[in-house]
Motif scaffolding. Structure first.
Motif, short mmCIF file in Angstrom:
data_model
loop_
_atom_site.label_atom_id
_atom_site.label_comp_id
_atom_site.label_asym_id
_atom_site.label_seq_id
_atom_site.Cartn_x
_atom_site.Cartn_y
_atom_site.Cartn_z
N ILE A 59 0.84 -1.20 0.00
CA ILE A 59 0.00 0.00 0.00
C ILE A 59 0.88 1.25 0.00
CG2 ILE A 59 -1.59 1.37 1.42
CD1 ILE A 59 -2.89 -1.28 2.29
N GLY A 60 1.90 1.25 0.83
CA GLY A 60 2.80 2.40 0.90
C GLY A 60 3.50 2.68 -0.42
N ALA A 61 3.95 1.64 -1.08
CA ALA A 61 4.63 1.81 -2.36
C ALA A 61 3.67 2.35 -3.42
CB ALA A 61 5.23 0.48 -2.82
N LYS A 62 2.46 1.81 -3.43
CA LYS A 62 1.46 2.27 -4.41
C LYS A 62 1.12 3.74 -4.19
CE LYS A 62 -3.30 1.54 -5.78
NZ LYS A 62 -4.58 1.04 -5.35
N LEU A 63 0.91 4.11 -2.94
CA LEU A 63 0.56 5.50 -2.64
C LEU A 63 1.72 6.45 -2.94
CD1 LEU A 63 -1.44 4.93 0.63
CD2 LEU A 63 -2.35 5.68 -1.57
N ALA A 64 2.93 6.02 -2.67
CA ALA A 64 4.10 6.86 -2.97
C ALA A 64 4.23 7.07 -4.48
CB ALA A 64 5.37 6.21 -2.42
N THR A 65 3.97 6.04 -5.25
CA THR A 65 4.03 6.16 -6.71
C THR A 65 2.98 7.13 -7.22
OG1 THR A 65 4.88 3.91 -6.90
CG2 THR A 65 3.89 4.86 -8.87
N GLU A 66 1.74 6.99 -6.71
CA GLU A 66 0.67 7.89 -7.13
C GLU A 66 0.99 9.34 -6.78
OE1 GLU A 66 -2.90 6.50 -5.28
OE2 GLU A 66 -3.00 4.69 -6.51
N THR A 67 1.50 9.55 -5.58
CA THR A 67 1.83 10.91 -5.14
C THR A 67 2.95 11.49 -5.99
OG1 THR A 67 1.16 10.36 -2.88
CG2 THR A 67 2.54 12.30 -3.16
#
Length: 128
Positions: free
Chosen positions: A98-106
Motif C-alpha cells: 500500500i505504501g509503495a502504491k501511494l508513494a508512486t501515485e503521489t
C-alpha cells in the motif's frame, strides 16, 4: 454587474504570480488529499486485519476449552502461533505494498503539477 470601484486596476493576466499561486495551492491541497487517502487506506487495512486476528483469538479460546487432553492444547497453541506469525508477515507485506502504491501515485501527481507550473511560467514569460 460590478461597479468601477470593485474592479482591480490590474487584470489577473498581467499578474502571472496569481496563476502560479493558485496552482501552488491546488497542488498543496491535492498533496494533502493523498496523505488523507493513505491514512484511510492504512486504517481500513489495519482494522480488517485486526478483525480477522481477533476472530482467530476467539477460535483459539474455543478450541482450548474443547480440548480434552493437555497434548491437544499444545498442538492447538502451536498451530495458532504458526498461523499468527504467518498472518503478521503477510500483513506487513500488504502494508508495504500500500505504501509503495501511494508513494508512486503521489510522485506522479507532484510531477504533473511541476510540469504544469513550468508550462504556465513559460507561457507567462512568452506573453510578457
Amino acid at each position: 454587474m460590478p461597479s468601477k470601484s470593485d474592479q482591480s486596476p490590474f487584470p489577473v493576466a498581467a499578474l502571472p504570480f496569481v496563476t502560479t499561486g493558485q496552482r501552488f495551492y491546488q497542488a498543496a491541497v491535492r498533496l494533502q488529499l493523498h496523505g488523507l487517502k493513505a491514512a484511510m487506506q492504512y486504517q481500513i487495512e489495519a482494522l480488517t486485519f485486526l478483525k480477522r486476528r481477533y476472530e482467530e483469538d476467539v477460535k483459539l479460546l474455543a478450541d482450548l476449552a474443547g480440548s480434552a487432553k493437555s497434548e491437544d492444547s499444545v498442538d492447538i497453541v502451536a498451530a495458532f502461533m504458526q498461523n499468527a506469525s504467518s498472518d503478521y508477515a503477510a500483513e506487513a507485506g500488504r502494508i508495504a505494498s500500500i505504501g509503495a502504491k501511494l508513494a508512486t501515485e503521489t510522485a506522479k501527481d507532484v510531477s504533473k503539477e511541476a510540469e504544469r507550473a513550468a508550462e504556465d511560467r513559460a507561457a507567462a514569460t512568452v506573453a510578457a
